[in-house]
Design an enzyme around this catalytic site. Structure first.
Site, PDB file in Angstrom:
ATOM      1  N   HIS A 136      25.905  34.465  31.075  1.00  0.00           N
ATOM      2  CA  HIS A 136      27.083  35.497  31.064  1.00  0.00           C
ATOM      3  C   HIS A 136      28.220  34.849  30.351  1.00  0.00           C
ATOM      4  O   HIS A 136      29.275  35.239  30.700  1.00  0.00           O
ATOM      5  CB  HIS A 136      27.210  35.906  32.532  1.00  0.00           C
ATOM      6  CG  HIS A 136      26.013  36.359  33.060  1.00  0.00           C
ATOM      7  ND1 HIS A 136      25.365  37.248  33.196  1.00  0.00           N
ATOM      8  CD2 HIS A 136      25.268  35.381  34.070  1.00  0.00           C
ATOM      9  CE1 HIS A 136      24.248  37.309  33.831  1.00  0.00           C
ATOM     10  NE2 HIS A 136      24.421  36.278  34.400  1.00  0.00           N
ATOM     11  N   ARG A 174      45.389  38.266  28.399  1.00  0.00           N
ATOM     12  CA  ARG A 174      45.757  37.039  27.369  1.00  0.00           C
ATOM     13  C   ARG A 174      45.194  37.027  26.132  1.00  0.00           C
ATOM     14  O   ARG A 174      44.327  38.066  25.881  1.00  0.00           O
ATOM     15  CB  ARG A 174      45.120  35.858  28.396  1.00  0.00           C
ATOM     16  CG  ARG A 174      43.424  35.943  28.585  1.00  0.00           C
ATOM     17  CD  ARG A 174      42.790  34.741  28.776  1.00  0.00           C
ATOM     18  NE  ARG A 174      41.572  34.770  29.598  1.00  0.00           N
ATOM     19  CZ  ARG A 174      40.423  35.304  28.732  1.00  0.00           C
ATOM     20  NH1 ARG A 174      40.231  35.371  27.436  1.00  0.00           N
ATOM     21  NH2 ARG A 174      39.621  35.495  29.547  1.00  0.00           N
ATOM     22  N   LYS A 199      40.318  41.693  40.471  1.00  0.00           N
ATOM     23  CA  LYS A 199      39.208  42.770  39.717  1.00  0.00           C
ATOM     24  C   LYS A 199      39.115  43.827  40.864  1.00  0.00           C
ATOM     25  O   LYS A 199      38.864  45.106  40.326  1.00  0.00           O
ATOM     26  CB  LYS A 199      38.041  41.799  39.437  1.00  0.00           C
ATOM     27  CG  LYS A 199      38.257  40.785  38.876  1.00  0.00           C
ATOM     28  CD  LYS A 199      38.771  40.919  37.273  1.00  0.00           C
ATOM     29  CE  LYS A 199      39.104  39.728  36.752  1.00  0.00           C
ATOM     30  NZ  LYS A 199      40.003  40.121  35.558  1.00  0.00           N
ATOM     31  N   GLU A 241      28.810  44.208  42.199  1.00  0.00           N
ATOM     32  CA  GLU A 241      28.637  45.550  41.339  1.00  0.00           C
ATOM     33  C   GLU A 241      27.083  45.650  40.833  1.00  0.00           C
ATOM     34  O   GLU A 241      26.563  44.681  41.060  1.00  0.00           O
ATOM     35  CB  GLU A 241      29.478  44.853  40.138  1.00  0.00           C
ATOM     36  CG  GLU A 241      30.303  45.843  39.270  1.00  0.00           C
ATOM     37  CD  GLU A 241      31.159  45.043  38.170  1.00  0.00           C
ATOM     38  OE1 GLU A 241      32.173  44.964  37.826  1.00  0.00           O
ATOM     39  OE2 GLU A 241      30.292  44.579  37.176  1.00  0.00           O
TER      40      GLU A 241
END
Lengths: 160, 503
Positions: B234, B291, B116, B199
């Site tokens: 989440h 994917r 990421k 983040e």
């Protein structure tokens, strides 16, 4: 025949009398119904209650009777008449909140712990759950070790 | 075209891939763990091979073993599904090194997006906006300092992660060290890589993702968006398309950004570019899932493309049969994820045997089920029972159909989130299409099953079911014949007669 079910801590008594082929007189509390019904197939039970037709799905596992009716599933515990004494929560004992595997046991018997301290780490479906001391105290007993598969409600640690 | 595909997955997605292979006349090989010996995917595939004990690390994550099986069974391609090895670069490389085709993106694209931290840098370079964050590999003090700069709350995320796994929201500095430690441990366990990054936590964002599809000839298109803002812990539980938030202008700009993101990593095959959209309708790249996505069916229904078929065709080298201008959204689709879990108790996973499952059937109702009557939900795998997907002529129509479908989905034996989903799709905020990712926490934090009295019908049904069972077992213990009550029925004979047996 009389059946007793416990739902949400409340006991319901249902009396069934056979009146003929597929015809029954069913009494729930003080209400009596004329019911037509046949042996369920694939868990599907067709009923006619006072001439009103309805369908339920039924299943059973041990003393637990499951009924899906309308848009909701219901779980009924078959009761032997007296209210089952709820297993009194053991003072100071900490239980698994979910079924899973013990990843780590971070305390040992006799150890002093602080409130908020992590005692045991559980994992299920890639989710980690920490079992935390609700209060300060001493570890009286540890009932699990890393690698154990535990059921929900199983005792893990007891604090004194 | 391929003649035989190994499906390196389990549950509903393995079943879904196998079904499309069957349609295309491609033979399939399923792999399974000891816990899945009788699972549906093992029965549907032409061949099924046991690859190990129940824990994923000893079965579904054993890439080496799976490649061996693919070679032994003479497959020419491997479909990884989602989860497990689907975004594992080493596995994709091992598949290719064995001379097989990996039905997914090139390993380099998986690697670039899988990390990421790298992905965020690449996207910024390609002009795709990213959420402010800290990608350092520094000490705890560096993390603390960066978090102070970003301002709390912050998110701790696994560099190798995705889909919310290993992610933590941290509200205050005191909680950051423990959150990082836990996230590292989860990341190590789930991905074999303990790196985490920070983040900035956007207040009340919406989660909107774009499906992209790219072939080996340089064509890249997007198949529009999916709105995935209804989440718990989440993780998505309800998705829909089109998003009630987007207008044509925002849709076009996000679609172009998604295509740019895919091009930036040389993407091929199906993928999903996830964005967060803030209250001012600014969008930020979140991550790319390299994917097939769990919620891909809603796109299939609205755009009219079978994504698994497209994946197979692209992997076989065929060009995309459509251009961007050919693709349109028609009607509205919603997916609900039916989980074995207890929404009244922190959504903790429930396990046990499904004693009876009855899936809804009707026009434009699709059930992609991995678990049905007789199957067991174990703690080894994701507790998803099925995906319930509906299509409607417009959003209200789809909402009504979903409410109907949930009301007619019966699961007895394990606790499910169906009653919770029923309440969500009837909730005013959801019906207005104004859902942000904190919707469940805001409106359903103390959700309980309604404390209504048990209808007499339920007690009557229970008592009659018990009566029928009691009489059946009395009969079975040496009375009159059981079951149908027909004394001539062969099912009531106990003389060892078997159909097909020589008399």
């Amino acid at each position: 025949m009389e059946f007793r079910y416990e739902v949400n801590g409340e006991i319901h008594t249902v009396r069934v009398e056979r009146e003929g082929e597929g015809r029954y007189r069913v009494t729930v509390g003080d209400r009596t119904y004329a019911v037509e019904a046949h042996r369920p197939e694939h868990g599907r039970l067709h009923l006619s209650i006072e001439g009103r037709r309805c369908r339920a799905y039924v299943a059973r596992e041990g003393a637990r009777r499951y009924v899906a009716f309308g848009a909701r599933p219901y779980v009924l515990e078959q009761s032997r008449g007296r209210r089952r004494a709820r297993a009194a929560a053991h003072e100071g004992s900490l239980e698994a909140q979910m079924p899973g595997q013990v990843v780590a046991v971070l305390v040992e018997e006799g150890q002093e712990v602080e409130a908020g301290q992590t005692l045991v780490v559980l994992e299920a479906m890639k989710m980690e759950l920490r079992v935390i001391a609700p209060t300060a105290g001493r570890v009286r007993a540890v009932f699990c070790q890393p690698g154990d598969v535990v059921e929900r409600g199983q005792r893990l640690v007891e604090l004194a | 075209m391929f003649s035989k595909i190994l499906v390196a997955n389990r549950g509903e997605i393995a079943v879904r891939v196998i079904r499309t292979c069957q349609e295309l006349g491609i033979r399939t090989v399923a792999v399974y763990s000891e816990a899945d010996a009788t699972a549906l995917h093992t029965v549907l595939a032409d061949e099924a091979v046991l690859i190990g004990p129940p824990p994923p690390t000893e079965s579904y994550l054993r890439g080496d073993r799976i490649v061996e099986v693919a070679l032994e069974t003479r497959c020419d391609a491997v479909h990884p599904g989602y989860g497990f090895l689907s975004e594992n670069t080493d596995f994709a490389e091992a598949v290719e090194a064995a001379g097989l085709v990996f039905i997914g993106p090139p390993p380099a694209a998986i690697r670039a997006m899988g990390d990421k931290v790298t992905a965020r840098a690449l996207m910024a370079e390609a002009g795709v906006p990213v959420v402010p964050g800290y990608e350092g590999e520094g000490s705890l003090d560096d993390f603390l300092a960066a978090a102070r700069d970003l301002g709390y709350p912050v998110l701790v995320k696994a560099a190798a992660g995705g889909g919310g796994k290993g992610m933590r929201v941290v509200e205050r500095e005191a909680d950051l060290p423990a959150a990082i430690e836990t996230a590292r441990r989860e990341a190590q366990g789930a991905f074999g890589d303990p790196r985490v990054y920070l983040e900035k936590y956007l207040p009340r964002p919406r989660h909107v993702e774009f499906q992209v599809l790219a072939d080996q000839h340089g064509n890249v298109v997007h198949l529009f968006e999916r709105e995935c803002s209804v989440q718990r812990r989440h993780q998505k539980i309800i998705e829909e398309t089109p998003s009630p938030l987007l207008d044509d202008d925002l849709r076009q700009r996000m679609g172009e950004a998604a295509v740019a993101a895919a091009r930036a990593v040389g993407y091929v095959n199906a993928g999903t570019v996830e964005f967060l959209v803030d209250e001012e309708r600014h969008f930020y790249f979140l991550e790319m899932n390299t994917r097939l996505q769990v919620e891909h069916p809603i796109t299939e229904l609205v755009v009219g493309v079978d994504l698994v078929k497209a994946q197979i065709n692209v992997a076989a080298g065929k060009p995309l049969p459509f251009s961007q201008a050919d693709l349109h959204q028609r009607g509205h689709a919603i997916e609900c994820r039916v989980y074995a879990e207890d929404p009244a108790n922190n959504f903790l996973p429930a396990t046990g045997r499904v004693l009876r499952a009855v899936e809804p059937v009707g026009p434009w109702v699709r059930v992609d089920a991995g678990v049905t009557t007789g199957d067991t939900v174990t703690h080894h795998y994701d507790p998803m029972i099925a995906k319930l997907i509906v299509w409607g002529e417009h959003r209200l129509d789809a909402l009504r159909k979903m409410a109907w479908a949930l009301d007619h989905y019966i699961v007895l034996g394990v606790t499910t989130n169906i009653p919770f989903l029923q309440d969500i799709v009837r909730h005013e905020t959801f019906r207005r299409g104004e859902v942000t990712t904190d919707f469940v926490e805001r409106h359903f934090a103390d959700w309980r099953l309604p404390d209504e009295p048990v209808p007499d019908e339920v007690l009557i049904a229970a008592a009659l079911a018990d009566l029928f069972e009691a009489t059946a077992s009395i009969n079975a213990n040496g009375g009159a014949p059981t079951g149908s009550g027909d004394p001539f029925s062969p099912w009531n004979q106990a003389d060892g007669f078997r159909v097909g047996q020589r008399v």
